[in-house]
Design a protein around this motif. Structure first.
Motif, mmCIF file in Angstrom:
data_model
loop_
_atom_site.group_PDB
_atom_site.id
_atom_site.type_symbol
_atom_site.label_atom_id
_atom_site.label_comp_id
_atom_site.label_asym_id
_atom_site.label_seq_id
_atom_site.Cartn_x
_atom_site.Cartn_y
_atom_site.Cartn_z
ATOM 1 N N ILE A 151 0.836 -1.205 0.000
ATOM 2 C CA ILE A 151 0.000 0.000 0.000
ATOM 3 C C ILE A 151 0.873 1.259 0.000
ATOM 4 C CG2 ILE A 151 -1.618 1.349 1.388
ATOM 5 C CD1 ILE A 151 -2.848 -1.295 2.315
ATOM 6 N N THR A 152 1.950 1.233 0.792
ATOM 7 C CA THR A 152 2.884 2.366 0.814
ATOM 8 C C THR A 152 3.492 2.600 -0.565
ATOM 9 O OG1 THR A 152 3.420 1.919 3.133
ATOM 10 C CG2 THR A 152 4.967 3.287 1.895
ATOM 11 N N PHE A 153 3.875 1.526 -1.238
ATOM 12 C CA PHE A 153 4.448 1.619 -2.590
ATOM 13 C C PHE A 153 3.458 2.284 -3.546
ATOM 14 C CE2 PHE A 153 5.081 -0.211 -6.825
ATOM 15 C CZ PHE A 153 6.420 0.101 -7.055
ATOM 16 N N LEU A 154 2.197 1.863 -3.483
ATOM 17 C CA LEU A 154 1.178 2.403 -4.395
ATOM 18 C C LEU A 154 0.864 3.868 -4.079
ATOM 19 C CD1 LEU A 154 -1.249 -0.662 -4.558
ATOM 20 C CD2 LEU A 154 0.471 0.038 -6.236
ATOM 21 N N LEU A 155 0.870 4.236 -2.796
ATOM 22 C CA LEU A 155 0.622 5.632 -2.421
ATOM 23 C C LEU A 155 1.811 6.524 -2.772
ATOM 24 C CD1 LEU A 155 -1.059 5.206 1.102
ATOM 25 C CD2 LEU A 155 -2.176 5.895 -1.031
ATOM 26 N N ALA B 89 8.569 1.632 0.346
ATOM 27 C CA ALA B 89 7.981 0.330 0.675
ATOM 28 C C ALA B 89 8.925 -0.501 1.533
ATOM 29 C CB ALA B 89 7.641 -0.419 -0.612
ATOM 30 N N MET B 90 10.223 -0.461 1.234
ATOM 31 C CA MET B 90 11.196 -1.206 2.035
ATOM 32 C C MET B 90 11.247 -0.674 3.463
ATOM 33 S SD MET B 90 14.371 -1.642 -0.619
ATOM 34 C CE MET B 90 15.434 -2.143 0.730
ATOM 35 N N PHE B 91 11.247 0.654 3.603
ATOM 36 C CA PHE B 91 11.307 1.258 4.937
ATOM 37 C C PHE B 91 10.038 0.969 5.736
ATOM 38 C CE2 PHE B 91 14.757 4.746 4.871
ATOM 39 C CZ PHE B 91 15.626 3.874 4.238
ATOM 40 N N SER C 177 9.403 7.303 7.226
ATOM 41 C CA SER C 177 9.652 8.651 7.748
ATOM 42 C C SER C 177 11.106 9.061 7.553
ATOM 43 C CB SER C 177 9.298 8.712 9.236
ATOM 44 O OG SER C 177 7.972 8.324 9.465
ATOM 45 N N LEU C 178 12.025 8.097 7.658
ATOM 46 C CA LEU C 178 13.443 8.399 7.439
ATOM 47 C C LEU C 178 13.682 8.880 6.011
ATOM 48 C CD1 LEU C 178 15.163 5.413 9.300
ATOM 49 C CD2 LEU C 178 14.992 7.786 10.047
ATOM 50 N N LEU C 179 12.998 8.250 5.056
ATOM 51 C CA LEU C 179 13.131 8.673 3.661
ATOM 52 C C LEU C 179 12.616 10.092 3.485
ATOM 53 C CD1 LEU C 179 13.656 8.154 0.637
ATOM 54 C CD2 LEU C 179 11.356 7.155 0.516
ATOM 55 N N MET C 180 11.465 10.397 4.096
ATOM 56 C CA MET C 180 10.905 11.738 3.971
ATOM 57 C C MET C 180 11.825 12.784 4.611
ATOM 58 S SD MET C 180 8.256 11.517 2.181
ATOM 59 C CE MET C 180 7.305 10.162 1.509
ATOM 60 N N LEU C 181 12.429 12.433 5.748
ATOM 61 C CA LEU C 181 13.374 13.345 6.394
ATOM 62 C C LEU C 181 14.576 13.594 5.497
ATOM 63 C CD1 LEU C 181 14.308 14.915 8.886
ATOM 64 C CD2 LEU C 181 15.292 12.797 9.765
ATOM 65 N N PHE C 182 15.106 12.526 4.905
ATOM 66 C CA PHE C 182 16.264 12.649 4.027
ATOM 67 C C PHE C 182 15.921 13.495 2.791
ATOM 68 C CE2 PHE C 182 19.068 10.963 0.655
ATOM 69 C CZ PHE C 182 20.293 11.199 1.241
ATOM 70 N N GLY D 204 3.533 14.358 1.831
ATOM 71 C CA GLY D 204 4.309 13.120 1.814
ATOM 72 C C GLY D 204 4.238 12.346 3.114
ATOM 73 N N TYR D 205 4.509 13.037 4.231
ATOM 74 C CA TYR D 205 4.480 12.335 5.514
ATOM 75 C C TYR D 205 3.079 11.846 5.880
ATOM 76 C CZ TYR D 205 4.781 11.283 10.445
ATOM 77 O OH TYR D 205 4.684 10.649 11.641
ATOM 78 N N PRO D 206 2.041 12.700 5.799
ATOM 79 C CA PRO D 206 0.707 12.205 6.176
ATOM 80 C C PRO D 206 0.207 11.062 5.294
ATOM 81 C CG PRO D 206 0.739 14.596 6.119
ATOM 82 C CD PRO D 206 2.019 14.139 5.492
ATOM 83 N N VAL D 207 0.453 11.141 3.978
ATOM 84 C CA VAL D 207 -0.122 10.162 3.051
ATOM 85 C C VAL D 207 0.735 8.894 2.964
ATOM 86 C CG1 VAL D 207 -0.746 9.724 0.637
ATOM 87 C CG2 VAL D 207 -1.314 11.911 1.698
ATOM 88 N N VAL D 208 2.030 9.056 2.734
ATOM 89 C CA VAL D 208 2.899 7.906 2.496
ATOM 90 C C VAL D 208 3.329 7.235 3.794
ATOM 91 C CG1 VAL D 208 5.050 7.144 1.405
ATOM 92 C CG2 VAL D 208 3.706 8.966 0.360
ATOM 93 N N CYS D 209 3.507 8.022 4.859
ATOM 94 C CA CYS D 209 3.998 7.456 6.124
ATOM 95 C C CYS D 209 2.871 7.162 7.111
ATOM 96 C CB CYS D 209 5.004 8.410 6.771
ATOM 97 S SG CYS D 209 6.418 8.813 5.734
ATOM 98 N N ALA D 210 2.073 8.180 7.426
ATOM 99 C CA ALA D 210 1.086 8.040 8.494
ATOM 100 C C ALA D 210 -0.134 7.228 8.071
ATOM 101 C CB ALA D 210 0.654 9.426 8.973
#
Length: 344
Positions: A202-206, A227-229, A238-243, A264-270
């Protein structure tokens, strides 16, 4: 021979000694065998469906083959994505280093370029050492894979039958207690395997539409990392978004920084963690998520990668065993109450 309705103690001692000796002898392969057994539990419903039309042995072989094909495809795809985007990774690192150097030259307190370079080189050297060790261990890795496949097929083929025979041979209350423990264990394995994989998908698709809107190209690369994270508990992508936020800030792309922080953080992470994961977990009862995290991190710290599976599994055994013990103590207390009243 039975004594008073219970198995002979000598038979139990001999059988237990054989089991302990086998565990000691195959100790180095025990993690692989346990891993195959836990995966077989999740794949068992598929095996039941296939055995309606094909022989159980053929079904077990087919499922084991599909597992290897799936894992090989995912690993190959990930390696290919990283290899084809290696220049992008180097470009991102160089951009951040240049930005830090500029900040340092202006007198702004920041991480020194040399310190960051040293850290990056340390990670590259560690990765290189790990890759070289894999080459030397290739024969053992192939052997471990073969053992895993054979164990997986054996568990699929005979595992359910052995479990049913064992449970039916036990006394009533012990049998029902072990059935409850097995249900908790199955639910935990479901949470480990199915929920994590589905949430990562789901993370990959979002991530794909988000990185398309972000406009940094290499969409498949970023979505794959996200997706891996997501497979890492709590931290997630979240680490990817921070980077990427630091990368966008270093380029002066404040639009990108805003998109990463507000979308990015709300949709892909949260969203996958706070909405989809609990929703999927709700399909099967499981232990408290906090205990799951303890199992994940404790297992990783003590047992390495295999601890990601075995840690929560052990926690599931402890929790279900505790609940079973409490229930038995409560039943014993209720049985004592009438005796106390009669004595008075």
């Amino acid at each position: 021979m039975l004594r008073g309705g219970y198995p002979d103690r000598n038979v139990l001692l001999v059988t237990g000694a054989i089991m302990v000796a086998a565990a000691i002898f195959f100790w180095q392969l025990l993690a692989i065998i346990i891993l195959a057994g836990t995966l077989a539990v999740i794949l068992l419903p598929i095996h039941r469906q296939l055995t309606r039309v094909i022989h159980p042995g053929v079904s077990a072989l087919l499922i084991a083959t599909l597992v290897i094909v799936f894992v090989t495809t995912v690993i190959s795809f990930t390696i290919a994505v990283f290899y084809t985007n290696s220049a992008l990774i180097e470009e991102i690192i160089d951009t951040i280093l240049l930005w830090l150097t500029t900040l340092g030259a202006s007198g702004t307190p920041t991480v020194g370029e040399s310190e960051l370079n040293d850290w990056i080189m340390l990670q590259i050297n560690s990765l290189t050492t790990w890759g070289v060790s894999l080459i030397y261990r290739a024969p053992r890795i192939v052997l471990d894979i073969l053992i895993f496949l054979m164990a997986l097929m054996a568990f699929l083929y005979k595992g359910e039958e052995i479990f049913t025979e064992t449970i039916s041979a036990l006394p009533g209350r012990l049998s029902s207690g072990l059935r409850e423990i097995s249900k908790t264990v199955v639910d935990t394995l479901y949470a480990i395997y199915v929920v994590h994989v589905v949430t990562a998908l789901i993370t990959f698709l979002l991530a794909i539409p988000f990185f398309y809107v972000l406009g940094y190209d290499h969409i498949l690369f970023y979505a794959t990392i996200a997706a891996m994270f997501q497979l890492v508990p709590i931290l997630g992508p979240s680490l990817l978004m921070l980077f990427l936020g630091i990368y966008a800030f270093s380029m002066g792309d404040y639009r990108g920084v805003a998109l990463i922080g507000l979308v990015g953080y709300p949709v892909v992470c949260a969203l996958p963690d706070l909405v989809f994961r609990p929703l999927i977990m709700g399909m099967r009862a499981s232990i408290n998520p906090l205990l799951m995290w303890i199992g994940f991190f404790g297992g990783l710290a003590i047992m390495g990668i295999i601890g990601f599976i075995l840690g929560p599994l052990i926690i599931a055994f402890v929790v279900s065993g505790y609940m079973l013990l409490i229930r038995e103590l409560q039943m014993a207390k209720k049985q004592e109450a009438p005796d106390t009243n009669e004595g008075s």
